[in-house]
Design an enzyme around this catalytic site. Sequence first.
Site, PDB file in Angstrom:
ATOM      1  CB  SER A  78      -0.904   0.008   1.236  1.00  0.00           C
ATOM      2  OG  SER A  78      -1.590   1.244   1.350  1.00  0.00           O
TER       3      SER A  78
ATOM      4  CE  LYS B 143     -12.046  -0.147  -0.102  1.00  0.00           C
ATOM      5  NZ  LYS B 143     -10.935   0.480  -0.837  1.00  0.00           N
TER       6      LYS B 143
ATOM      7  CE1 TYR C  12      -4.092  -1.823   4.973  1.00  0.00           C
ATOM      8  CE2 TYR C  12      -3.441   0.326   4.122  1.00  0.00           C
ATOM      9  CZ  TYR C  12      -3.830  -0.985   3.906  1.00  0.00           C
ATOM     10  OH  TYR C  12      -3.956  -1.462   2.631  1.00  0.00           O
TER      11      TYR C  12
END
Length: 335
Positions: free
Chosen positions: A139, A199, A161
């Site tokens: 990411s 999502k 994250y």
Amino acid sequence: MRYIEDDLTNKTILITGGAGFIGSNLALYFQENHPAAKIVVLDSFRSGETLSNGNLKSFGHFKNLIGFRGEIISGDINDKDLLLDLEINYKFDYIFHEAAISDTTALEQDLMIKTNVNAYKDLLDLAVAHDANMIYASSAATYGNAESPQRVGREAPNNVYGFSKLSMDNLSRQYMETSDISIVGLRYFNVYGAGEYFKNSTASMILQFGHQLLSGKNPRLFENSDKILRDFIYVGDIIQANIKAMKPKESGIYNVGTGKARSFQDIVDILQKELGTSFECEYIPNPFIGSYQFHTEADITTTKEALGYEPAYEMEDGIKAYVGEIKRIYESEVK
């Protein structure tokens, strides 16, 4: 469109997170372009379980897989018995690892590390045991507020994250040195396209602005949105990068973006043109100043060299390709 010409007849492909946004697009891509391959989708699917921020723990949704005819397994990558079953009873040639706790606002550091890092190590061991090439989702969150253009090696994650994804990348490099399989980490930037609706609030602002406009509401943007820039990438280019990562020139960690930063104002202007609307924008104060990325732009030089990746969609092209699905989702799920 086929991105590789290899014959995948009798090849078995595992897609974790296969009922999610990227995973479902991969499953449907293989079914359409390589029908002789065996596709196995693994996903935990959604339940009512939520994180402490109120968001769902899993975004996987059966509707993303409508039309998919391959094998579907409901299971959690943290389940070691499940992974042992996969090792014993299957023989994978490729593993596309998309499963993760992907909510950047999640506060559960223990669950994030367990799911995104520890379970990934188990999957790497599975890949080694099966001599399977591993392609996994990293990411752009690994960069945090690092200056643009973002380059591999300049990471500064500012949430757990991003830290978990950087930890995955570091683990991958260890396996690259000690194993013979190909391992490719793809650092996705701001992805949009079909399959993201489920999502919920973490779906792209392209979808959210589109639905605001379709409902007759004035689009609401942060002040100075013409100066807030992101590297927005259409899901078609994400799929291209994943497929080309099956046969890389060398293992590694690569950015997947367009290499161009575009503004949130651009999004609304392009959507208004495609939808035929002309609502006046409303500008509101940005409450996230100090913890907000104001500019992301992927350096994709090494991605092009190692994967033969070349982004095919400018934002105008991506939104034009997506707008029909934005309308369909609005009619079937929102209206």
